[in-house]
Design a protein around this motif. Structure first.
Motif, PDB file in Angstrom:
ATOM      1  N   ALA A 116      92.030  81.930  19.803  1.00  0.00           N
ATOM      2  CA  ALA A 116      90.850  82.075  18.955  1.00  0.00           C
ATOM      3  C   ALA A 116      89.648  82.496  19.789  1.00  0.00           C
ATOM      4  O   ALA A 116      89.336  81.878  20.810  1.00  0.00           O
ATOM      5  CB  ALA A 116      90.559  80.750  18.261  1.00  0.00           C
ATOM      6  N   THR A 117      88.990  83.555  19.363  1.00  0.00           N
ATOM      7  CA  THR A 117      87.772  84.007  20.035  1.00  0.00           C
ATOM      8  C   THR A 117      86.719  84.365  18.996  1.00  0.00           C
ATOM      9  O   THR A 117      87.034  84.679  17.847  1.00  0.00           O
ATOM     10  CB  THR A 117      88.015  85.246  20.925  1.00  0.00           C
ATOM     11  OG1 THR A 117      88.494  86.316  20.126  1.00  0.00           O
ATOM     12  CG2 THR A 117      88.990  84.941  22.049  1.00  0.00           C
TER      13      THR A 117
ATOM     14  N   ASN B 202      83.206  88.136  24.112  1.00  0.00           N
ATOM     15  CA  ASN B 202      84.179  87.296  23.395  1.00  0.00           C
ATOM     16  C   ASN B 202      84.236  85.919  24.038  1.00  0.00           C
ATOM     17  O   ASN B 202      84.441  85.805  25.246  1.00  0.00           O
ATOM     18  CB  ASN B 202      85.562  87.936  23.424  1.00  0.00           C
ATOM     19  CG  ASN B 202      85.621  89.170  22.561  1.00  0.00           C
ATOM     20  OD1 ASN B 202      85.167  89.170  21.430  1.00  0.00           O
ATOM     21  ND2 ASN B 202      86.180  90.234  23.102  1.00  0.00           N
ATOM     22  N   LEU B 203      84.060  84.884  23.221  1.00  0.00           N
ATOM     23  CA  LEU B 203      84.113  83.504  23.692  1.00  0.00           C
ATOM     24  C   LEU B 203      85.374  82.843  23.146  1.00  0.00           C
ATOM     25  O   LEU B 203      85.616  82.844  21.939  1.00  0.00           O
ATOM     26  CB  LEU B 203      82.888  82.719  23.225  1.00  0.00           C
ATOM     27  CG  LEU B 203      81.528  83.232  23.690  1.00  0.00           C
ATOM     28  CD1 LEU B 203      80.414  82.414  23.040  1.00  0.00           C
ATOM     29  CD2 LEU B 203      81.427  83.174  25.204  1.00  0.00           C
TER      30      LEU B 203
ATOM     31  N   CYS C 207      86.712  68.676  16.258  1.00  0.00           N
ATOM     32  CA  CYS C 207      86.302  68.834  17.653  1.00  0.00           C
ATOM     33  C   CYS C 207      86.394  70.300  18.056  1.00  0.00           C
ATOM     34  O   CYS C 207      87.454  70.913  17.940  1.00  0.00           O
ATOM     35  CB  CYS C 207      87.190  67.989  18.566  1.00  0.00           C
ATOM     36  SG  CYS C 207      87.045  66.226  18.229  1.00  0.00           S
ATOM     37  N   ILE C 208      85.291  70.835  18.535  1.00  0.00           N
ATOM     38  CA  ILE C 208      85.231  72.233  18.937  1.00  0.00           C
ATOM     39  C   ILE C 208      84.870  72.293  20.411  1.00  0.00           C
ATOM     40  O   ILE C 208      83.852  71.744  20.833  1.00  0.00           O
ATOM     41  CB  ILE C 208      84.195  72.995  18.094  1.00  0.00           C
ATOM     42  CG1 ILE C 208      84.548  72.894  16.611  1.00  0.00           C
ATOM     43  CG2 ILE C 208      84.102  74.450  18.550  1.00  0.00           C
ATOM     44  CD1 ILE C 208      83.418  73.242  15.680  1.00  0.00           C
ATOM     45  N   THR C 209      85.744  72.922  21.191  1.00  0.00           N
ATOM     46  CA  THR C 209      85.473  73.150  22.607  1.00  0.00           C
ATOM     47  C   THR C 209      85.497  74.655  22.827  1.00  0.00           C
ATOM     48  O   THR C 209      86.154  75.382  22.098  1.00  0.00           O
ATOM     49  CB  THR C 209      86.535  72.478  23.503  1.00  0.00           C
ATOM     50  OG1 THR C 209      87.829  72.972  23.139  1.00  0.00           O
ATOM     51  CG2 THR C 209      86.516  70.966  23.366  1.00  0.00           C
ATOM     52  N   PHE C 210      84.773  75.120  23.828  1.00  0.00           N
ATOM     53  CA  PHE C 210      84.786  76.545  24.109  1.00  0.00           C
ATOM     54  C   PHE C 210      84.547  76.795  25.585  1.00  0.00           C
ATOM     55  O   PHE C 210      84.002  75.949  26.285  1.00  0.00           O
ATOM     56  CB  PHE C 210      83.756  77.305  23.254  1.00  0.00           C
ATOM     57  CG  PHE C 210      82.316  77.062  23.638  1.00  0.00           C
ATOM     58  CD1 PHE C 210      81.629  77.985  24.410  1.00  0.00           C
ATOM     59  CD2 PHE C 210      81.653  75.933  23.216  1.00  0.00           C
ATOM     60  CE1 PHE C 210      80.302  77.776  24.758  1.00  0.00           C
ATOM     61  CE2 PHE C 210      80.327  75.711  23.555  1.00  0.00           C
ATOM     62  CZ  PHE C 210      79.650  76.637  24.329  1.00  0.00           C
ATOM     63  N   ASN C 211      85.011  77.937  26.044  1.00  0.00           N
ATOM     64  CA  ASN C 211      84.728  78.378  27.406  1.00  0.00           C
ATOM     65  C   ASN C 211      83.525  79.303  27.348  1.00  0.00           C
ATOM     66  O   ASN C 211      83.534  80.295  26.620  1.00  0.00           O
ATOM     67  CB  ASN C 211      85.920  79.119  28.015  1.00  0.00           C
ATOM     68  CG  ASN C 211      86.976  78.180  28.536  1.00  0.00           C
ATOM     69  OD1 ASN C 211      86.857  76.965  28.388  1.00  0.00           O
ATOM     70  ND2 ASN C 211      88.003  78.716  29.130  1.00  0.00           N
ATOM     71  N   ALA C 212      82.506  78.991  28.116  1.00  0.00           N
ATOM     72  CA  ALA C 212      81.310  79.824  28.168  1.00  0.00           C
ATOM     73  C   ALA C 212      81.649  81.178  28.766  1.00  0.00           C
ATOM     74  O   ALA C 212      82.707  81.355  29.382  1.00  0.00           O
ATOM     75  CB  ALA C 212      80.231  79.131  28.998  1.00  0.00           C
TER      76      ALA C 212
END
Length: 90
Positions: free
Chosen positions: A2-3, A11-12, A49-54
């Motif tokens: 997912a991005t 794109n994150l 819960c939402i996590t993401f890579n910067a």
């Protein structure tokens, strides 16, 4: 995978687990989505819960230009439609 595409075309990568009131987890300098795994495992039983890579942290895009805009402010993930939320950060 997912991005989301930020306003400037980066794109994150993100992960979205559980349901309910959203909590956004923002990693610190040397971390990524995996940094929050124990917390996500616990809180996803009752919350979304939402996590993401910067930006700059694969699999999110790594811009080639040094003068790219700074990453999103704490918990602000462009393009992710979520209501007011809690944000966890280190």
């Amino acid at each position: 995978m997912a991005t989301l595409r930020s306003d400037d075309g980066v794109n994150l990568y993100y992960e979205d687990t559980g349901s309910g009131t959203p909590i956004v987890f923002v990693h610190e300098y040397a971390g990524d989505v995996r940094s929050w795994e124990p917390q996500v495992r616990h809180f996803s039983r009752r919350y979304r819960c939402i996590t993401f890579n910067a930006r700059g942290y694969p699999p999110s895009d790594v811009p080639s230009e040094v003068d790219t805009p700074p990453p999103p402010r704490y918990g602000a993930i462009p393009g992710l439609p979520i209501p007011p939320r809690a944000t966890m950060r280190v």
